[in-house]
Design a protein around this motif. Sequence first.
Motif, PDB file in Angstrom:
ATOM      1  N   VAL A 211     -71.012  42.280   8.893  1.00  0.00           N
ATOM      2  CA  VAL A 211     -69.851  42.880   9.569  1.00  0.00           C
ATOM      3  C   VAL A 211     -68.973  41.781  10.167  1.00  0.00           C
ATOM      4  O   VAL A 211     -67.742  41.773   9.976  1.00  0.00           O
ATOM      5  CB  VAL A 211     -70.303  43.866  10.672  1.00  0.00           C
ATOM      6  N   ARG A 212     -69.592  40.826  10.852  1.00  0.00           N
ATOM      7  CA  ARG A 212     -68.799  39.776  11.514  1.00  0.00           C
ATOM      8  C   ARG A 212     -68.058  38.934  10.487  1.00  0.00           C
ATOM      9  O   ARG A 212     -66.908  38.552  10.701  1.00  0.00           O
ATOM     10  CB  ARG A 212     -69.719  38.896  12.365  1.00  0.00           C
ATOM     11  N   GLN A 213     -68.720  38.650   9.365  1.00  0.00           N
ATOM     12  CA  GLN A 213     -68.070  37.874   8.294  1.00  0.00           C
ATOM     13  C   GLN A 213     -66.838  38.619   7.774  1.00  0.00           C
ATOM     14  O   GLN A 213     -65.766  38.045   7.614  1.00  0.00           O
ATOM     15  CB  GLN A 213     -69.100  37.628   7.173  1.00  0.00           C
ATOM     16  N   ARG A 214     -67.005  39.928   7.547  1.00  0.00           N
ATOM     17  CA  ARG A 214     -65.878  40.722   7.015  1.00  0.00           C
ATOM     18  C   ARG A 214     -64.748  40.830   8.037  1.00  0.00           C
ATOM     19  O   ARG A 214     -63.577  40.808   7.684  1.00  0.00           O
ATOM     20  CB  ARG A 214     -66.347  42.113   6.590  1.00  0.00           C
ATOM     21  N   LEU A 215     -65.123  40.960   9.303  1.00  0.00           N
ATOM     22  CA  LEU A 215     -64.086  41.040  10.346  1.00  0.00           C
ATOM     23  C   LEU A 215     -63.304  39.733  10.403  1.00  0.00           C
ATOM     24  O   LEU A 215     -62.082  39.727  10.561  1.00  0.00           O
ATOM     25  CB  LEU A 215     -64.725  41.334  11.712  1.00  0.00           C
ATOM     26  N   ASP A 220     -58.514  36.495   9.284  1.00  0.00           N
ATOM     27  CA  ASP A 220     -57.910  35.349   8.596  1.00  0.00           C
ATOM     28  C   ASP A 220     -56.771  35.821   7.689  1.00  0.00           C
ATOM     29  O   ASP A 220     -55.694  35.233   7.670  1.00  0.00           O
ATOM     30  CB  ASP A 220     -58.963  34.603   7.757  1.00  0.00           C
ATOM     31  N   ALA A 221     -57.017  36.893   6.950  1.00  0.00           N
ATOM     32  CA  ALA A 221     -56.000  37.409   6.025  1.00  0.00           C
ATOM     33  C   ALA A 221     -54.775  37.884   6.801  1.00  0.00           C
ATOM     34  O   ALA A 221     -53.629  37.685   6.380  1.00  0.00           O
ATOM     35  CB  ALA A 221     -56.581  38.549   5.200  1.00  0.00           C
ATOM     36  N   ARG A 222     -55.030  38.490   7.958  1.00  0.00           N
ATOM     37  CA  ARG A 222     -53.922  38.985   8.789  1.00  0.00           C
ATOM     38  C   ARG A 222     -53.077  37.815   9.284  1.00  0.00           C
ATOM     39  O   ARG A 222     -51.847  37.852   9.233  1.00  0.00           O
ATOM     40  CB  ARG A 222     -54.488  39.776   9.974  1.00  0.00           C
ATOM     41  N   LEU A 223     -53.754  36.734   9.718  1.00  0.00           N
ATOM     42  CA  LEU A 223     -53.037  35.570  10.234  1.00  0.00           C
ATOM     43  C   LEU A 223     -52.225  34.902   9.131  1.00  0.00           C
ATOM     44  O   LEU A 223     -51.086  34.492   9.332  1.00  0.00           O
ATOM     45  CB  LEU A 223     -54.022  34.567  10.853  1.00  0.00           C
ATOM     46  N   VAL A 224     -52.809  34.816   7.940  1.00  0.00           N
ATOM     47  CA  VAL A 224     -52.097  34.208   6.801  1.00  0.00           C
ATOM     48  C   VAL A 224     -50.852  35.036   6.488  1.00  0.00           C
ATOM     49  O   VAL A 224     -49.763  34.495   6.291  1.00  0.00           O
ATOM     50  CB  VAL A 224     -53.031  34.107   5.564  1.00  0.00           C
ATOM     51  N   ALA A 225     -51.016  36.368   6.487  1.00  0.00           N
ATOM     52  CA  ALA A 225     -49.880  37.254   6.176  1.00  0.00           C
ATOM     53  C   ALA A 225     -48.767  37.084   7.199  1.00  0.00           C
ATOM     54  O   ALA A 225     -47.582  37.111   6.867  1.00  0.00           O
ATOM     55  CB  ALA A 225     -50.355  38.702   6.153  1.00  0.00           C
ATOM     56  N   GLN A 226     -49.151  36.846   8.461  1.00  0.00           N
ATOM     57  CA  GLN A 226     -48.156  36.658   9.529  1.00  0.00           C
ATOM     58  C   GLN A 226     -47.365  35.373   9.347  1.00  0.00           C
ATOM     59  O   GLN A 226     -46.200  35.289   9.702  1.00  0.00           O
ATOM     60  CB  GLN A 226     -48.874  36.579  10.876  1.00  0.00           C
ATOM     61  N   GLN A 227     -48.063  34.356   8.789  1.00  0.00           N
ATOM     62  CA  GLN A 227     -47.423  33.041   8.659  1.00  0.00           C
ATOM     63  C   GLN A 227     -46.468  32.950   7.474  1.00  0.00           C
ATOM     64  O   GLN A 227     -45.743  31.998   7.339  1.00  0.00           O
ATOM     65  CB  GLN A 227     -48.493  31.963   8.492  1.00  0.00           C
ATOM     66  N   LYS A 228     -46.567  33.907   6.546  1.00  0.00           N
ATOM     67  CA  LYS A 228     -45.737  33.846   5.338  1.00  0.00           C
ATOM     68  C   LYS A 228     -44.264  33.779   5.706  1.00  0.00           C
ATOM     69  O   LYS A 228     -43.786  34.586   6.504  1.00  0.00           O
ATOM     70  CB  LYS A 228     -46.001  35.082   4.475  1.00  0.00           C
ATOM     71  N   PRO A 229     -43.533  32.815   5.144  1.00  0.00           N
ATOM     72  CA  PRO A 229     -42.096  32.786   5.438  1.00  0.00           C
ATOM     73  C   PRO A 229     -41.413  34.025   4.859  1.00  0.00           C
ATOM     74  O   PRO A 229     -41.838  34.524   3.828  1.00  0.00           O
ATOM     75  CB  PRO A 229     -41.617  31.529   4.717  1.00  0.00           C
TER      76      PRO A 229
END
Length: 231
Positions: A211-215, A220-229
């Motif tokens: 569970v912790r790994q998936r969270l 991480d995916a959310r942060l990457v999506a936020q950083q997208k120009p």
Amino acid sequence: MEHHIVIAMDGTSASGKSTNAKLIARSLGYVYVDTGAMYRTLAWYCLKKKVDVDDHKAVASLCRRWKTELKCIEGELRHVRLLVDDYYPEKEVRTAETSAAVAAVAAVPKVRDWMKKAQRQCIQFGNLVMEGRDIGTNIFPETDFKFYLDANLAERTARRQAEGVDENLAARDERDSQRAAAPLMIPLGAVMVNNSGQTAEQTSGYILGIVRQRLKEREDARLVAQQKPRW
Ligand code: DC
């Protein structure tokens, strides 16, 4: 459930669902929901109201009429209670009589519809660890966190006997798996956890690791999506 997480814990009787679900809920601060207890509550209520549990129509009719409330109890283990007529039948739902009646009640399609609605409403209380037989297949099939627990029959029988309950688990599993409405099945995408010979700490530790790994991957995916120009 856009913002909330549901950890679905399905499996056979006495496969360690409750013990592990509680440990996981405590560890993450999530709300624990025992859906078996909800079916047991209706079975107990049928016995109390002298409704024959094998009479599907009568059981469905009682289920349509009973006065219930879902309550989230805060504390060291946050958990949901189903109250009937303002009463929480904690001990009554664990008797041999109620245990013998519950599979019949759980096989009634109208009852399952009612339970699905009530169980999905639990999301109002926050992130959930929900245990049962059809959580990953039917109640929250959209969750990414599905686990299916099992252990060998001798060990499961011994666990129930240690709790002072002597019952034919193979027969109950057979009824739960063979019924037409939302039978016990391994959910698509579930992690299989056979915990024969394991301690609850080992099993819950294993599940918590996943569970912790998936969270973390989600975050991480959310942060990457936020950083997208954006252009
Ligand atoms: O987990 P338990 O032994 O308290 O469950 C009681 C009964 O309810 C069991 O026979 C299976 C049924 N049940 C179900 O059909 N679906 C659920 N989600 C939970 C329990």
